[in-house]
Each structure stands twice: as C-alpha cells, then as structure tokens.
Write a protein that holds these residues in place. Structure first.
Motif, PDB file in Angstrom:
ATOM      1  N   LEU A 166     145.330 -25.905  75.049  1.00 36.66           N
ATOM      2  CA  LEU A 166     146.116 -25.380  73.931  1.00 36.66           C
ATOM      3  C   LEU A 166     145.381 -25.568  72.603  1.00 36.66           C
ATOM      4  CD1 LEU A 166     149.706 -26.520  74.948  1.00 36.66           C
ATOM      5  CD2 LEU A 166     148.756 -24.207  75.017  1.00 36.66           C
ATOM      6  N   GLY A 167     144.688 -26.687  72.446  1.00 35.43           N
ATOM      7  CA  GLY A 167     143.901 -26.895  71.227  1.00 35.43           C
ATOM      8  C   GLY A 167     142.830 -25.830  71.067  1.00 35.43           C
ATOM      9  N   GLY A 168     142.160 -25.492  72.170  1.00 38.74           N
ATOM     10  CA  GLY A 168     141.161 -24.428  72.128  1.00 38.74           C
ATOM     11  C   GLY A 168     141.776 -23.086  71.787  1.00 38.74           C
ATOM     12  N   ILE A 210     143.068 -18.770  67.872  1.00 42.48           N
ATOM     13  CA  ILE A 210     144.118 -18.033  67.165  1.00 42.48           C
ATOM     14  C   ILE A 210     144.005 -18.261  65.660  1.00 42.48           C
ATOM     15  CG2 ILE A 210     146.624 -17.893  66.798  1.00 42.48           C
ATOM     16  CD1 ILE A 210     146.866 -18.522  69.866  1.00 42.48           C
ATOM     17  N   GLY A 211     143.726 -19.500  65.270  1.00 41.22           N
ATOM     18  CA  GLY A 211     143.560 -19.814  63.847  1.00 41.22           C
ATOM     19  C   GLY A 211     142.422 -19.038  63.215  1.00 41.22           C
ATOM     20  N   PHE A 212     141.324 -18.893  63.939  1.00 45.32           N
ATOM     21  CA  PHE A 212     140.188 -18.143  63.413  1.00 45.32           C
ATOM     22  C   PHE A 212     140.483 -16.645  63.352  1.00 45.32           C
ATOM     23  CE2 PHE A 212     136.192 -15.801  64.277  1.00 45.32           C
ATOM     24  CZ  PHE A 212     135.576 -16.031  63.054  1.00 45.32           C
ATOM     25  N   VAL A 213     141.016 -16.095  64.439  1.00 44.77           N
ATOM     26  CA  VAL A 213     141.294 -14.664  64.496  1.00 44.77           C
ATOM     27  C   VAL A 213     142.342 -14.266  63.458  1.00 44.77           C
ATOM     28  CG1 VAL A 213     142.263 -12.826  65.966  1.00 44.77           C
ATOM     29  CG2 VAL A 213     140.589 -14.416  66.891  1.00 44.77           C
ATOM     30  N   SER A 214     143.341 -15.124  63.240  1.00 48.50           N
ATOM     31  CA  SER A 214     144.382 -14.809  62.254  1.00 48.50           C
ATOM     32  C   SER A 214     143.988 -15.232  60.844  1.00 48.50           C
ATOM     33  CB  SER A 214     145.706 -15.468  62.652  1.00 48.50           C
ATOM     34  OG  SER A 214     145.554 -16.874  62.644  1.00 48.50           O
ATOM     35  N   GLN A 215     142.778 -15.733  60.679  1.00 46.16           N
ATOM     36  CA  GLN A 215     142.187 -16.113  59.401  1.00 46.16           C
ATOM     37  C   GLN A 215     142.880 -17.290  58.730  1.00 46.16           C
ATOM     38  OE1 GLN A 215     142.003 -12.427  57.214  1.00 46.16           O
ATOM     39  NE2 GLN A 215     140.269 -11.704  58.411  1.00 46.16           N
ATOM     40  N   ILE A 216     143.522 -18.137  59.532  1.00 44.74           N
ATOM     41  CA  ILE A 216     144.087 -19.370  59.003  1.00 44.74           C
ATOM     42  C   ILE A 216     142.955 -20.349  58.694  1.00 44.74           C
ATOM     43  CG2 ILE A 216     145.516 -21.383  59.578  1.00 44.74           C
ATOM     44  CD1 ILE A 216     147.307 -19.446  61.181  1.00 44.74           C
ATOM     45  N   ILE A 217     141.929 -20.335  59.567  1.00 45.05           N
ATOM     46  CA  ILE A 217     140.714 -21.101  59.288  1.00 45.05           C
ATOM     47  C   ILE A 217     139.584 -20.101  59.069  1.00 45.05           C
ATOM     48  CG2 ILE A 217     141.398 -23.213  60.468  1.00 45.05           C
ATOM     49  CD1 ILE A 217     139.874 -22.349  62.901  1.00 45.05           C
ATOM     50  N   SER A 218     138.695 -20.425  58.135  1.00 45.52           N
ATOM     51  CA  SER A 218     137.707 -19.436  57.706  1.00 45.52           C
ATOM     52  C   SER A 218     136.479 -19.328  58.607  1.00 45.52           C
ATOM     53  CB  SER A 218     137.261 -19.739  56.272  1.00 45.52           C
ATOM     54  OG  SER A 218     136.706 -21.036  56.207  1.00 45.52           O
ATOM     55  N   SER A 219     136.106 -20.399  59.283  1.00 46.64           N
ATOM     56  CA  SER A 219     134.928 -20.329  60.142  1.00 46.64           C
ATOM     57  C   SER A 219     135.321 -20.618  61.587  1.00 46.64           C
ATOM     58  CB  SER A 219     133.857 -21.315  59.677  1.00 46.64           C
ATOM     59  OG  SER A 219     134.331 -22.627  59.751  1.00 46.64           O
ATOM     60  N   TYR A 220     134.516 -20.078  62.476  1.00 42.48           N
ATOM     61  CA  TYR A 220     134.793 -20.245  63.902  1.00 42.48           C
ATOM     62  C   TYR A 220     134.750 -21.723  64.268  1.00 42.48           C
ATOM     63  CZ  TYR A 220     134.710 -19.469  68.907  1.00 42.48           C
ATOM     64  OH  TYR A 220     135.025 -19.480  70.238  1.00 42.48           O
ATOM     65  N   PRO A 221     135.770 -22.240  64.959  1.00 41.73           N
ATOM     66  CA  PRO A 221     135.793 -23.665  65.317  1.00 41.73           C
ATOM     67  C   PRO A 221     134.691 -23.998  66.330  1.00 41.73           C
ATOM     68  CG  PRO A 221     137.635 -22.525  66.332  1.00 41.73           C
ATOM     69  CD  PRO A 221     136.938 -21.528  65.453  1.00 41.73           C
ATOM     70  N   LYS A 222     133.796 -24.887  65.943  1.00 39.01           N
ATOM     71  CA  LYS A 222     132.674 -25.228  66.817  1.00 39.01           C
ATOM     72  C   LYS A 222     133.053 -26.275  67.850  1.00 39.01           C
ATOM     73  CE  LYS A 222     129.305 -23.944  63.425  1.00 39.01           C
ATOM     74  NZ  LYS A 222     128.336 -24.321  62.460  1.00 39.01           N
ATOM     75  N   LEU A 223     134.004 -27.131  67.539  1.00 39.71           N
ATOM     76  CA  LEU A 223     134.345 -28.210  68.449  1.00 39.71           C
ATOM     77  C   LEU A 223     135.466 -27.828  69.411  1.00 39.71           C
ATOM     78  CD1 LEU A 223     133.856 -31.111  69.304  1.00 39.71           C
ATOM     79  CD2 LEU A 223     135.485 -31.826  67.559  1.00 39.71           C
ATOM     80  N   LEU A 224     136.548 -27.298  68.902  1.00 32.02           N
ATOM     81  CA  LEU A 224     137.692 -26.991  69.753  1.00 32.02           C
ATOM     82  C   LEU A 224     137.990 -25.498  69.693  1.00 32.02           C
ATOM     83  CD1 LEU A 224     139.529 -28.432  71.688  1.00 32.02           C
ATOM     84  CD2 LEU A 224     141.102 -28.892  69.825  1.00 32.02           C
ATOM     85  N   ASN A 225     137.434 -24.764  70.655  1.00 38.31           N
ATOM     86  CA  ASN A 225     137.635 -23.325  70.759  1.00 38.31           C
ATOM     87  C   ASN A 225     137.981 -23.001  72.211  1.00 38.31           C
ATOM     88  OD1 ASN A 225     135.086 -23.273  72.156  1.00 38.31           O
ATOM     89  ND2 ASN A 225     134.081 -23.304  70.157  1.00 38.31           N
ATOM     90  N   ALA A 226     138.117 -21.734  72.531  1.00 41.84           N
ATOM     91  CA  ALA A 226     138.526 -21.350  73.893  1.00 41.84           C
ATOM     92  C   ALA A 226     137.527 -21.837  74.939  1.00 41.84           C
ATOM     93  CB  ALA A 226     138.695 -19.835  73.997  1.00 41.84           C
TER      94      ALA A 226
END
Length: 187
Positions: A145-147, A152-168
């Motif tokens: 779920l964290g991934g 979802i946070g990146f795609v919906s632009q809640i976070i600006s850069s792609y998460p390097k640690l916790l992603n799909a």
C-alpha cells in the motif's frame, strides 16, 4: 516442488501469486505490453491484461485465506471475502467477452471491496491472535500500500518527484519477500 514436498498447496498459490504480482508490476511500469505483443494478436491483449489483473486479485484472496486457514475468523467478513474472490475469478473468465470498460470497472469495484475486507480481516486477526504470520502479512500489505500511495501521490501531483524509496516496484518486491517469509514460517 516445495508444495509437493511439504504437502501444502499454499506454496503453489504463492508461486502463482508472485508471478501475477510481477505481471501487475510490469503493467504498471509500462513495460508489461512489449513481450505480449510479439506472440498474441492485438485484439486479445486488453482481455489478457484484464484477466491477469483479476487472476492476481483472486490469488491474493486465496493466499490470504491459506495463511490464515487455521485462525481466520469464519464470520460474515470471511464469507464476503470468499464471495469477492470468486467474483474476481469470474471476471478473469468474462474479460474475454465483456467490453474492456465493463470488465475493468467490475474488477476495480470488486478489488476495492476486497482490499477493504482484507484490511478489516487482517486487523481482526492481528488484534485477536497476533502471531508472526499476522505481523508479517501486515508488513507485506503496508509495503504494498505504501508503494501504491507513492505512485498515486506522484501521478496526482501531490508529491513533485517520483518516489525513489517507496514506489510500486519497491512495494511489490518488498511485499513478495515478506510474503515468502510468512510462508516459510509455516514450515
């Protein structure tokens, strides 16, 4: 081989679940289509992808049931979860005859309800029985779920850069590794 030697069908379900997890990861990463286009006619690709997602949902519910077959609450929640698992199996088959939009909408609705039931059942199991398997399975779900939330946070632009640690990708890999630990606990 482990499934046969241990006489436990859970390892076979885990193997199939792991393969479908990697398929879902490949689809989400955008490179899940390239190998399939070489051998399968284009019109069959959408139903095959929908069927693989539905099969993954079915195997997730099956694996969950196997991990908790001795201690799972057998009340209405377990019955609803079994029903939803059977619905995903039906969607897996019907993906080849239903329009893509109906198959996907049905799958996402059943999967969302299934995830809520899995989380509720897991919370019940952790609260009631605890144990290593419960905590490992909880950890696996939290990574998954964290991934997903990172994606979802990146795609919906809640976070600006792609998460390097916790992603799909990392969530799926960590979930698979922890699930393997949960299953090895059965031995």
């Amino acid at each position: 081989a482990v499934s046969v030697m241990s006489r436990d069908f859970s390892f076979l379900i885990f193997s199939a679940w792991l393969v479908t997890s990697l398929r879902v990861l490949a689809i989400n990463a955008g490179w899940g289509y390239s190998w399939i286009e070489r051998w399968i006619p284009g019109e069959l690709i959408p139903p095959i992808l929908t069927a693989s997602l539905a099969l993954h949902a079915f195997l997730t519910v099956s694996l969950f049931g196997r991990l908790y077959e001795k201690g799972t609450h057998k009340g209405w929640l377990a019955k609803v979860l079994t029903f939803l698992g059977n619905c995903t199996l039906a969607i897996c088959v019907l993906a080849f005859v239903l329009p893509k939009s109906i198959a996907h909408t049905s799958l996402w609705a059943v999967s969302a309800a299934g995830m809520l039931c899995l989380i509720a059942q897991l919370a019940y199991n952790v609260r009631r029985a605890g144990g290593t398997s419960s905590y490992l399975y909880l950890s696996a779900w939290l990574f998954m779920l964290g991934g997903l939330f990172g994606e979802i946070g990146f795609v919906s632009q809640i976070i600006s850069s792609y998460p390097k640690l916790l992603n799909a990708e990392s969530g799926t890999l960590a979930c698979g590794a922890i699930m393997a630990l949960a299953l090895s606990h059965r031995l």
